[in-house]
Design a protein around this motif. Structure first.
Motif, PDB file in Angstrom:
ATOM      1  N   PHE A 181      -5.585 -18.545   4.172  1.00 56.13           N
ATOM      2  CA  PHE A 181      -4.390 -19.075   4.657  1.00 56.13           C
ATOM      3  C   PHE A 181      -3.054 -18.915   3.912  1.00 56.13           C
ATOM      4  CE2 PHE A 181      -5.785 -23.236   3.748  1.00 56.13           C
ATOM      5  CZ  PHE A 181      -4.626 -23.937   3.124  1.00 56.13           C
ATOM      6  N   GLU A 182      -1.938 -18.974   4.538  1.00 54.93           N
ATOM      7  CA  GLU A 182      -0.546 -19.444   4.038  1.00 54.93           C
ATOM      8  C   GLU A 182       0.026 -20.448   4.638  1.00 54.93           C
ATOM      9  OE1 GLU A 182       2.450 -16.149   4.440  1.00 54.93           O
ATOM     10  OE2 GLU A 182       1.844 -15.964   6.719  1.00 54.93           O
ATOM     11  N   VAL A 183       1.071 -20.896   4.040  1.00 58.05           N
ATOM     12  CA  VAL A 183       1.586 -22.132   4.810  1.00 58.05           C
ATOM     13  C   VAL A 183       3.168 -21.741   4.535  1.00 58.05           C
ATOM     14  CG1 VAL A 183       2.609 -24.615   4.734  1.00 58.05           C
ATOM     15  CG2 VAL A 183       0.151 -23.768   4.159  1.00 58.05           C
ATOM     16  N   ILE A 184       3.935 -21.834   5.958  1.00 58.50           N
ATOM     17  CA  ILE A 184       5.407 -21.777   6.014  1.00 58.50           C
ATOM     18  C   ILE A 184       5.857 -23.145   6.297  1.00 58.50           C
ATOM     19  CG2 ILE A 184       7.330 -20.621   7.257  1.00 58.50           C
ATOM     20  CD1 ILE A 184       5.425 -18.133   7.771  1.00 58.50           C
ATOM     21  N   ILE A 185       6.870 -23.711   5.534  1.00 58.96           N
ATOM     22  CA  ILE A 185       7.270 -24.997   5.704  1.00 58.96           C
ATOM     23  C   ILE A 185       8.747 -24.538   6.086  1.00 58.96           C
ATOM     24  CG2 ILE A 185       7.993 -27.191   4.985  1.00 58.96           C
ATOM     25  CD1 ILE A 185       5.719 -27.008   2.942  1.00 58.96           C
ATOM     26  N   LEU A 186       9.558 -25.210   7.397  1.00 58.72           N
ATOM     27  CA  LEU A 186      10.691 -24.843   7.901  1.00 58.72           C
ATOM     28  C   LEU A 186      11.199 -26.541   8.029  1.00 58.72           C
ATOM     29  CD1 LEU A 186       9.685 -22.702  10.612  1.00 58.72           C
ATOM     30  CD2 LEU A 186      10.364 -21.974   8.375  1.00 58.72           C
ATOM     31  N   ASP A 187      12.431 -26.530   7.650  1.00 58.16           N
ATOM     32  CA  ASP A 187      13.014 -27.995   7.692  1.00 58.16           C
ATOM     33  C   ASP A 187      14.328 -27.702   8.397  1.00 58.16           C
ATOM     34  OD1 ASP A 187      13.123 -30.791   7.117  1.00 58.16           O
ATOM     35  OD2 ASP A 187      15.420 -29.953   6.716  1.00 58.16           O
ATOM     36  N   ASP A 188      14.604 -28.370   9.651  1.00 54.90           N
ATOM     37  CA  ASP A 188      15.462 -28.145  10.526  1.00 54.90           C
ATOM     38  C   ASP A 188      16.707 -29.237  10.371  1.00 54.90           C
ATOM     39  OD1 ASP A 188      17.031 -27.001  12.861  1.00 54.90           O
ATOM     40  OD2 ASP A 188      15.901 -27.828  14.195  1.00 54.90           O
ATOM     41  N   ASN A 243      14.381 -38.008   3.832  1.00 55.40           N
ATOM     42  CA  ASN A 243      14.029 -37.391   2.220  1.00 55.40           C
ATOM     43  C   ASN A 243      13.115 -36.407   2.538  1.00 55.40           C
ATOM     44  OD1 ASN A 243      15.438 -39.327   0.817  1.00 55.40           O
ATOM     45  ND2 ASN A 243      13.936 -40.913   1.375  1.00 55.40           N
ATOM     46  N   SER A 244      13.325 -35.691   3.502  1.00 58.49           N
ATOM     47  CA  SER A 244      12.185 -34.415   3.810  1.00 58.49           C
ATOM     48  C   SER A 244      12.386 -33.355   2.758  1.00 58.49           C
ATOM     49  CB  SER A 244      12.345 -33.878   5.152  1.00 58.49           C
ATOM     50  OG  SER A 244      12.003 -34.811   6.162  1.00 58.49           O
ATOM     51  N   LYS A 245      13.600 -32.923   2.537  1.00 59.84           N
ATOM     52  CA  LYS A 245      13.965 -32.070   1.486  1.00 59.84           C
ATOM     53  C   LYS A 245      12.924 -32.356   0.128  1.00 59.84           C
ATOM     54  CE  LYS A 245      17.670 -28.940  -0.193  1.00 59.84           C
ATOM     55  NZ  LYS A 245      16.994 -28.833  -1.402  1.00 59.84           N
ATOM     56  N   ALA A 262       1.362 -26.427  13.004  1.00 60.42           N
ATOM     57  CA  ALA A 262       0.941 -27.881  12.434  1.00 60.42           C
ATOM     58  C   ALA A 262       2.367 -28.660  12.343  1.00 60.42           C
ATOM     59  CB  ALA A 262       0.488 -27.806  11.234  1.00 60.42           C
ATOM     60  N   GLU A 263       2.431 -29.586  13.561  1.00 59.16           N
ATOM     61  CA  GLU A 263       3.669 -30.355  13.628  1.00 59.16           C
ATOM     62  C   GLU A 263       3.715 -31.395  12.588  1.00 59.16           C
ATOM     63  OE1 GLU A 263       6.149 -29.459  15.302  1.00 59.16           O
ATOM     64  OE2 GLU A 263       5.542 -28.509  16.833  1.00 59.16           O
ATOM     65  N   SER A 264       4.811 -31.599  11.841  1.00 55.13           N
ATOM     66  CA  SER A 264       4.974 -32.389  10.812  1.00 55.13           C
ATOM     67  C   SER A 264       4.702 -33.785  10.856  1.00 55.13           C
ATOM     68  CB  SER A 264       6.433 -32.254  10.195  1.00 55.13           C
ATOM     69  OG  SER A 264       7.291 -32.556  11.011  1.00 55.13           O
ATOM     70  N   ASP A 265       4.542 -34.542  12.080  1.00 57.60           N
ATOM     71  CA  ASP A 265       4.377 -35.739  12.122  1.00 57.60           C
ATOM     72  C   ASP A 265       2.463 -36.130  12.441  1.00 57.60           C
ATOM     73  OD1 ASP A 265       4.349 -34.929  14.610  1.00 57.60           O
ATOM     74  OD2 ASP A 265       5.361 -36.614  15.398  1.00 57.60           O
ATOM     75  N   ASP A 266       1.703 -35.290  12.152  1.00 52.44           N
ATOM     76  CA  ASP A 266       0.248 -35.237  12.482  1.00 52.44           C
ATOM     77  C   ASP A 266      -0.284 -34.979  11.260  1.00 52.44           C
ATOM     78  OD1 ASP A 266      -1.690 -35.366  14.056  1.00 52.44           O
ATOM     79  OD2 ASP A 266      -1.483 -33.873  15.064  1.00 52.44           O
ATOM     80  N   MET A 267      -1.745 -35.003  11.361  1.00 54.64           N
ATOM     81  CA  MET A 267      -2.566 -34.687  10.113  1.00 54.64           C
ATOM     82  C   MET A 267      -3.708 -34.102  10.867  1.00 54.64           C
ATOM     83  SD  MET A 267      -2.639 -38.164   8.001  1.00 54.64           S
ATOM     84  CE  MET A 267      -4.116 -37.658   7.224  1.00 54.64           C
ATOM     85  N   ALA A 268      -4.776 -33.400   9.946  1.00 47.60           N
ATOM     86  CA  ALA A 268      -5.617 -32.499  10.305  1.00 47.60           C
ATOM     87  C   ALA A 268      -7.251 -32.824   9.372  1.00 47.60           C
ATOM     88  CB  ALA A 268      -5.328 -31.180  10.159  1.00 47.60           C
ATOM     89  N   ASN A 305      13.154 -34.696  10.214  1.00 50.36           N
ATOM     90  CA  ASN A 305      13.131 -36.126   9.791  1.00 50.36           C
ATOM     91  C   ASN A 305      11.821 -36.772   9.933  1.00 50.36           C
ATOM     92  OD1 ASN A 305      15.848 -36.146   9.356  1.00 50.36           O
ATOM     93  ND2 ASN A 305      16.511 -36.611  11.140  1.00 50.36           N
ATOM     94  N   HIS A 306      10.701 -36.138   9.471  1.00 53.75           N
ATOM     95  CA  HIS A 306       9.557 -36.653   9.489  1.00 53.75           C
ATOM     96  C   HIS A 306       8.993 -37.027   8.067  1.00 53.75           C
ATOM     97  CE1 HIS A 306       8.415 -35.118  13.772  1.00 53.75           C
ATOM     98  NE2 HIS A 306       8.727 -36.673  13.780  1.00 53.75           N
ATOM     99  N   ASP A 307       9.908 -37.597   7.105  1.00 55.89           N
ATOM    100  CA  ASP A 307       9.681 -37.823   5.697  1.00 55.89           C
ATOM    101  C   ASP A 307       8.327 -38.869   5.646  1.00 55.89           C
ATOM    102  OD1 ASP A 307      10.978 -40.312   6.191  1.00 55.89           O
ATOM    103  OD2 ASP A 307      12.077 -39.924   4.571  1.00 55.89           O
TER     104      ASP A 307
END
Length: 111
Positions: free
Chosen positions: A31-38, A43-45, A89-95, A11-13
């Motif tokens: 690098f590779e990225v793995i995105i997991l939605d719980d 509207n995250s999906k 990399a938590e979804s509610d942050d930026m880098a 729920n971090h859309d």
């Protein structure tokens, strides 16, 4: 050095697109990225689906029910990871775009 970046989301859309973009636009690109939605109810999906087929995205996993645990999501991501190092990399942050480059440089110079 190959890195796996795990982006666990729930729920971090509002932040998700910026987070994903801040990862895939890193100056260090090994690098590779793995995105997991719980099982998000926002509207995250729809946001995540826009990255399907992106060359940096190795896995997109949508849970069919909420796991109730960020740690279970981390475990799932780690089980799919191919990297020597893992960045959760938590979804509610930026880098900053040079985060990985600076981090890898430090690790390579002082293992």
């Amino acid at each position: 050095m190959f890195i796996t970046v795990i982006i666990p989301n729930y729920n971090h859309d509002l932040y998700l697109k910026d987070r994903i973009e801040s990862v895939i636009n890193q100056t260090y690109q090994n690098f590779e990225v793995i995105i997991l939605d719980d099982y998000s109810t926002d509207n995250s999906k729809e946001i995540i689906d826009k990255y399907r087929g992106h060359p940096k995205i190795s896995h997109i996993v949508f849970n069919s029910e909420n796991s109730g645990s960020t740690f279970k999501q981390w475990e799932k991501g780690i089980s799919l990871a191919k990297g020597e190092l893992i960045w959760i990399a938590e979804s509610d942050d930026m880098a900053n775009k040079s985060f990985l480059q600076k981090t890898v440089s430090v690790l390579e110079n002082d293992p």
